[in-house]
Motif scaffolding. Structure first.
Motif: not given
Length: 121
Positions: A76-97
């Protein structure tokens, strides 16, 4: 320590099960930064998450399967880290997620460490 780990495991199991149900009822397009995930993978993740949530609480009923809880927490931790990486790579400026996913990953890491090192079943 054992009681704290059980409380965290149950909370994490509920969190993961709710997330799995949410994935079944919502598309990956609901979170724009997760659009890179194919729809089939998105649906498969919900089934895997239900399995992980079950693995977190199984040791309460059948001790020989106790090793599944920390393994599920790591996954589950790995999944959460992958979601974080996808969010960073998408360029979204919202850091809440990202903050949310990293907090969940930290709780998972603590549960895994607790069950592997501090207070094994």
């Amino acid at each position: 320590m054992n009681i704290l780990l059980w409380v965290l495991q149950i909370a994490l199991a509920l969190h993961t099960a709710v997330g799995a149900v949410w994935k079944l009822s919502n598309s990956e397009e609901t979170v724009p930064s997760l659009n890179a995930i194919p729809h089939g993978v998105w649906l498969a993740m919900s089934v895997v998450e239900l399995f992980f949530s079950l693995c977190l609480i199984l040791p309460a009923f059948y001790k020989p399967l106790a090793i599944l809880a920390p393994i599920a927490a790591v996954c589950i931790a790995v999944e959460m880290l992958l979601f974080s990486a996808l969010h960073v790579l998408s360029g979204d400026a919202n850091y809440g997620p990202i903050i949310y996913w990293l907090v969940v990953a930290a709780i998972c890491a603590f549960v895994a460490y607790g069950r592997f090192v501090l207070k094994p079943f």
